[in-house]
Design an enzyme around this catalytic site. Sequence first.
Site, PDB file in Angstrom:
ATOM      1  CB  SER A 110      -0.880  -0.014   1.241  1.00  0.00           C
ATOM      2  OG  SER A 110      -1.659   1.140   1.250  1.00  0.00           O
ATOM      3  N   GLY A 111       0.635   2.133  -0.895  1.00  0.00           N
ATOM      4  CA  GLY A 111       1.413   3.366  -0.963  1.00  0.00           C
ATOM      5  C   GLY A 111       2.668   3.247  -1.807  1.00  0.00           C
ATOM      6  CB  THR A 115      -3.639   3.820  -7.477  1.00  0.00           C
ATOM      7  OG1 THR A 115      -4.040   2.727  -6.647  1.00  0.00           O
ATOM      8  CG2 THR A 115      -4.862   4.445  -8.095  1.00  0.00           C
ATOM      9  CG  ASN A 165      -1.580   5.943  -0.638  1.00  0.00           C
ATOM     10  OD1 ASN A 165      -1.690   7.149  -0.869  1.00  0.00           O
ATOM     11  ND2 ASN A 165      -1.649   5.013  -1.583  1.00  0.00           N
ATOM     12  CB  SER A 168      -4.783   4.094   0.847  1.00  0.00           C
ATOM     13  OG  SER A 168      -4.630   2.708   0.790  1.00  0.00           O
ATOM     14  CB  SER A 169      -6.924   1.721  -4.004  1.00  0.00           C
ATOM     15  OG  SER A 169      -5.918   2.428  -4.682  1.00  0.00           O
ATOM     16  N   GLY A 394      -1.732  -4.209  -2.072  1.00  0.00           N
ATOM     17  CA  GLY A 394      -0.527  -5.018  -1.889  1.00  0.00           C
ATOM     18  C   GLY A 394      -0.549  -5.739  -0.550  1.00  0.00           C
ATOM     19  CD  GLU A 396      -3.526  -3.817   3.754  1.00  0.00           C
ATOM     20  OE1 GLU A 396      -4.273  -4.404   4.557  1.00  0.00           O
ATOM     21  OE2 GLU A 396      -3.864  -2.818   3.101  1.00  0.00           O
TER      22      GLU A 396
HETATM   23  N1  LIG Z   1       5.202   8.041  -9.998  1.00  0.00           N
HETATM   24  C1  LIG Z   1       4.927   8.811  -8.952  1.00  0.00           C
HETATM   25  N2  LIG Z   1       5.353  10.077  -8.920  1.00  0.00           N
HETATM   26  C2  LIG Z   1       5.074  10.872  -7.898  1.00  0.00           C
HETATM   27  N3  LIG Z   1       4.395  10.480  -6.830  1.00  0.00           N
HETATM   28  C3  LIG Z   1       3.929   9.214  -6.786  1.00  0.00           C
HETATM   29  C4  LIG Z   1       4.166   8.315  -7.844  1.00  0.00           C
HETATM   30  N4  LIG Z   1       3.594   7.145  -7.532  1.00  0.00           N
HETATM   31  C5  LIG Z   1       3.025   7.323  -6.343  1.00  0.00           C
HETATM   32  N5  LIG Z   1       3.216   8.555  -5.876  1.00  0.00           N
HETATM   33  C6  LIG Z   1       2.766   9.118  -4.598  1.00  0.00           C
HETATM   34  O1  LIG Z   1       2.516   8.066  -3.726  1.00  0.00           O
HETATM   35  C7  LIG Z   1       1.165   8.088  -3.309  1.00  0.00           C
HETATM   36  C8  LIG Z   1       0.646   6.683  -3.221  1.00  0.00           C
HETATM   37  O2  LIG Z   1       0.539   6.132  -4.492  1.00  0.00           O
HETATM   38  P1  LIG Z   1      -0.588   5.117  -4.866  1.00  0.00           P
HETATM   39  O3  LIG Z   1      -0.473   4.844  -6.292  1.00  0.00           O
HETATM   40  O4  LIG Z   1      -1.887   5.592  -4.372  1.00  0.00           O
HETATM   41  O5  LIG Z   1      -0.146   3.858  -4.061  1.00  0.00           O
HETATM   42  P2  LIG Z   1      -0.827   2.421  -4.002  1.00  0.00           P
HETATM   43  O6  LIG Z   1      -1.921   2.438  -4.990  1.00  0.00           O
HETATM   44  O7  LIG Z   1       0.258   1.490  -4.305  1.00  0.00           O
HETATM   45  O8  LIG Z   1      -1.312   2.309  -2.638  1.00  0.00           O
HETATM   46  C9  LIG Z   1       0.426   8.888  -4.345  1.00  0.00           C
HETATM   47  O9  LIG Z   1      -0.681   9.516  -3.805  1.00  0.00           O
HETATM   48  C10 LIG Z   1       1.462   9.888  -4.763  1.00  0.00           C
HETATM   49  O10 LIG Z   1       1.510  10.962  -3.886  1.00  0.00           O
HETATM   50 MG   LIG Z   2      -3.882   2.152  -4.742  1.00  0.00          MG
END
Ligand SMILES: Nc1ncnc2c1ncn2[C@@H]1O[C@H](COP(=O)(O)OP(=O)(O)O)[C@@H](O)[C@H]1O
Ligand SMILES: [Mg+2]
Length: 1192
Positions: A110-111, A115, A165, A168-169, A394, A396
């Site tokens: 997560s984070g 996404t 996050n 977070s989804s 992911g 946890e």
């Molecule tokens: N490629 C990226 N560039 C800049 N910031 C990113 C990038 N990927 C993720 N982040 C930062 O990390 C945070 C979490 O990403 P996210 O995709 O929501 O994580 P996950 O879906 O894996 O939980 C996002 O809100 C953003 O702030």
């Molecule tokens: Mg996500």
Amino acid sequence: MANKKPEWNNAMKNEGLDDMTLLSKVTNDQILDNLKKRFEKDIIYTSIGDVLIAVNPFKQIPIYTDEILEDYVGKSRIELPPHVFSVAEQTYRSMINEKENQCVIISGESGAGKTETAKLIMRYIAQVSGEKGSTSNKKVEHIKSIILETNPLLEAFGNAKTLRNNNSSRFGKYFEIQFNKTNEPEGGKITNYLLEKSRVTWQLNGERNFHIFYQFCKGATKKEQDEFGIYGPENFAYLAKGNTLDIDGVDDVEEFQLTRNAMNVIGITAQEQHNIFKLLAAILWIGNIEFKELPGDKSQVSDQSVLDFVSQLIEVPNNFLKTALEFRQMETRHGNQRGTQYNVPLNKTQAQSGRDALAKAIYDRLFNWLVLRINKAMENPNKGLLIGVLDIYGFEVFDKNGFDQMVINYINEKLQQIFIEFTLKMEQEEYVREGIKWEPIQYFDNKIVCELIEGKNPPGIFSILDDVCRAVHSQSEGADQSLIQRIAVCKANPHFDTRGNAFCVKHYAGDVTYEGPGMIEKNKDTLLKDHLEILQMSGNSFLTALFPDEIDQDSKKLPTTAGFKIKTQAAELVSTLMKSTPHYIRCLKPNDVKKPNVFEGPRVMHQIKYLGLLDNIKVRRAGFAYRTLFQKFLERYYLLSDKTCYAANMIWKGDPLSGCRAILASQNVDATHFQIGKSKIFIRYPEMLFSLEETRERYWHDMASRIKNAYRNYKSFQEECSNRIKNAFRNYKLYKVRCAQTIQGYYRAWKQASPYFDMRAKNEQLIQNRKERNRFSVLSVRKFFGDYLDVRSQGYFLDAMAEGRNEEVIFSAKCQVVVHPILSANKLSPRFLIVTKQHIYTIKLKQKKNLATYLLDRKIPVSDVNAFSFSNLADNFIFIHTAQEFDLAVVCDFKTEIMALLNQQKGTQLPVNINQQIQYFKKKSSNNTITFVKDEMHKEVFFKKNQAHIATGLPASTPINKVRKNPSVKNTSSGVPKQIPKFSGTVPKPSAKPMGKPMPQPGGGPKPMAKPMAQPGGAPQKPMAKPMPQPGGAPMSKPLPQPGAGAPVGGAKPMAKPMPQPGGGPKPMAKPMAQPGAPVAKQPVGRGTPMPSQPNGGPSKPMPQPGGTPMAKPTPGAPKPVAMKPKPQAPSQPTVQMLALYDYDANQPDELTFKEGDVLTLVKKVDADWWLAQNTSGTKGMVPSVYLEVQK
Ligand SMILES: Nc1ncnc2c1ncn2[C@@H]1O[C@H](COP(=O)(O)OP(=O)(O)O)[C@@H](O)[C@H]1O
Ligand SMILES: [Mg+2]
């Protein structure tokens, strides 16, 4: 194309390895080191072969611009640095090329950035697919916008701020995009997994509920506020559990606008939106229902008004709702028989939990409805290729882990399985199957963990949970205890252990301890019957539609458990993924504090290990990058060999394998770089594949550029043709003008010369066959100019002529006469010969007191002339016989003219005697005979002792046209171009060029015209420079007139030297002049004043003058040059000004050169075409009237 890389790439050169397959030592430390080095330079992407590793930067790096995106379009993986766009490109391109479904599996904690990565993939595909910017296909554009808009919508309802996050989804999703035959998105489908619904009612400190609640509370319209009782989030219990109402840097009101916009784009109607917000409000208000404890372990809704408002929102009678919240319906059972129903009061805790279950159920169903609604908007009945993007929570591990965590980690185990299947196991199995030489790699296969969770025999954790659920039915007491006892059987699996009330699973990603209590309840996941009943009695059809469940829970059918559902979903997902070609993105989280530039080594190392990156690299290094069936390889790369391809068509007739070999041979592929299996060909290095791809691309590219070039050539050919036609037409017009001018010129010349033509024709007969011909004499007929010396303006001649000064001069020229000194031999002496209408005068120049003085020598009345004699040789002697005491023996270029003019004057044709010896009276009754002898020694006449030595001329029989046909003369003779000149390509406005110059020709072709146009009289190649006086007297017989000598003839050569003018000094001609040749016999030539002295093309010498002295030089002995009087000016006329419309270069000496814009004064309109004009410096000349515009 490979050398054009994005700017940012250059900056990252030598910053760690792009592809970790190339690491010098394959260890986890090296991997960590490489990732760290790159992370510190903001290089977040690294690859292991096809697998992309992405480290979340937690900050914006400018690597997602449209320009960079465009850079990746059409590029193979190795051409540009690793990037999520590169994976997207490979995915999209493979779908097109291989015609197979594709999927992108994004995994990570997560984070870790899953996404964000998924969104970038969607963006890439939407941007590169279909016609860019075209709205021709509305459906495609619509689907694209839905694909992009689902993100904000699902994020609002499915994402929340967590400790890990901020966005977070809280659900998993598999997003499939469906493509049409032209590879444009034409549909889509989302499958969602396991919404974390517990978040609706409870959040950790520092976390929030789903974004949509805060957005709604902060951004609702006044109407919505009033209707749904919406206030700030602090007023709702469900939103304040985590003590966090805001997220740094996020404006919920703004986000709410995006959410609403997304709903509109997707097509969620206003009514539907109204229903959604009404339910959201209901959930919030349900959360505000409080219970107070009543004695006897009972509870009661504290605030009836809140309950009333909720019942109003969900459109259920308030008393039913109240009962459903305060009691649980129970039923007595006797075996399989149904008993009586009764209500059991709930204590406060039970009531609260029931209330929360209601809220969670509504939200969960609402979320599912939303997904279905989006799917409906993207639905497409066609079958097409799919690209799926899996963004699922992911792995946890919390301090306390329950059912939710187990489910999440189970899904991750399954994904890891697929990863292993694809990248490690299947690969190795395939090598074995195909008989490929290969070194097996040891790796951890997590199948055993999956079995532990989902297995049936021996029973896995889910099976045991289901068993326990069934056993305890609706009773939860003792269920947890029962679970702990029964689950101990799993200990047979080395990845399992029990710890008191909990159990531990050794996941591929680490050990996780799960709490037993609550698991059964969660697994049951059944809605309370009471709740279902009241929801189904709602007056709100939107709400009842969300709960279509069967009410009868007493059926024998086992209710589905959460575990069962998740197992089924996982199996479906795996089967979907296995049917597609997978592409992997593994997201890594560099730190737990969501901070940029923080790289926590141990945290990352942990992920490196459980993701199995090391094995990934090892297998990669030992394996083959690409494999495909022989037939497929042949179909894709037949273009590369001329054995398999002709003109882009497959011509291979043999078996597919031999075809593949032919292709590989044509590309000189090293034998160690590929292996041939039983049905497939294996390419070891991706580089080789890319090079095949590139060659293939180039083939098409070359084809395309060939077509492009051909088209361009065709276009320029077209243009060239039209230019040529335009030019040719212009030339033709100009040519017509020129032709007309030429014809006019000839006509004018002919008009002027025609009287003399007759005259000459008559004389010609007299001479023909009797006298050798002087070359010049036979060339042409020229106009007789007569007064070559311009006697009228030479006072000294007039003085010498004394009383004859007023007579009209018809002829004057220099000449020599035979003088008969008393004591010495006869000789030639220079004279000026002047013929007036009345007399013939000879005037000589005498030096008197150092002054040149003109003295009258002889004066013979014209009426006395009675015959002429000529020699039979090619000389210029003319003997004028008179009735006086003695005759006149003259050597003169213009002998024919003299004779002709005298004949004309006398009105008769006087007899002509031609003989080798000419006798005449040199004095009264004293005869003298001059004998003409041939003497080739003397090119010029040599006169001595009454003998004139003359070189052989042309035969006496030479007709004039015979001379013209003489080949030696042919090519130099014409004044009008002897061939129609080349087309120069550019035709300016009509500027008269010398006639001798090429004249543009219609058609513009470079070919000379077969027949020269109007080719008037020829000229000899070498002009005879001087007439030759001949010695020797001849007996006088009938003198015959001769054709004019030195007729102006055209020639291609410029007159380099001054051309002597009759009676004047040499006048340099500024411009080379090409003159029309003199016409022979038929066509008179020359428009302007004839130039009697210069033979055609005469390149060098001034024309000798009669008397042997060129006029250019002062007479020998004369101390003073003879001054020339200016010619009398034409009487002035009323001035008419003319504006020159074009440049004109004089073609003839009598013409005037002028430039466009010059103003000329009209002197006289000679005829319609040619006018006499004067320029501003006073020079007069003939001008073509068509070039001028008369100024009013
Ligand atoms: N490629 C990226 N560039 C800049 N910031 C990113 C990038 N990927 C993720 N982040 C930062 O990390 C945070 C979490 O990403 P996210 O995709 O929501 O994580 P996950 O879906 O894996 O939980 C996002 O809100 C953003 O702030
Ligand atoms: Mg996500």
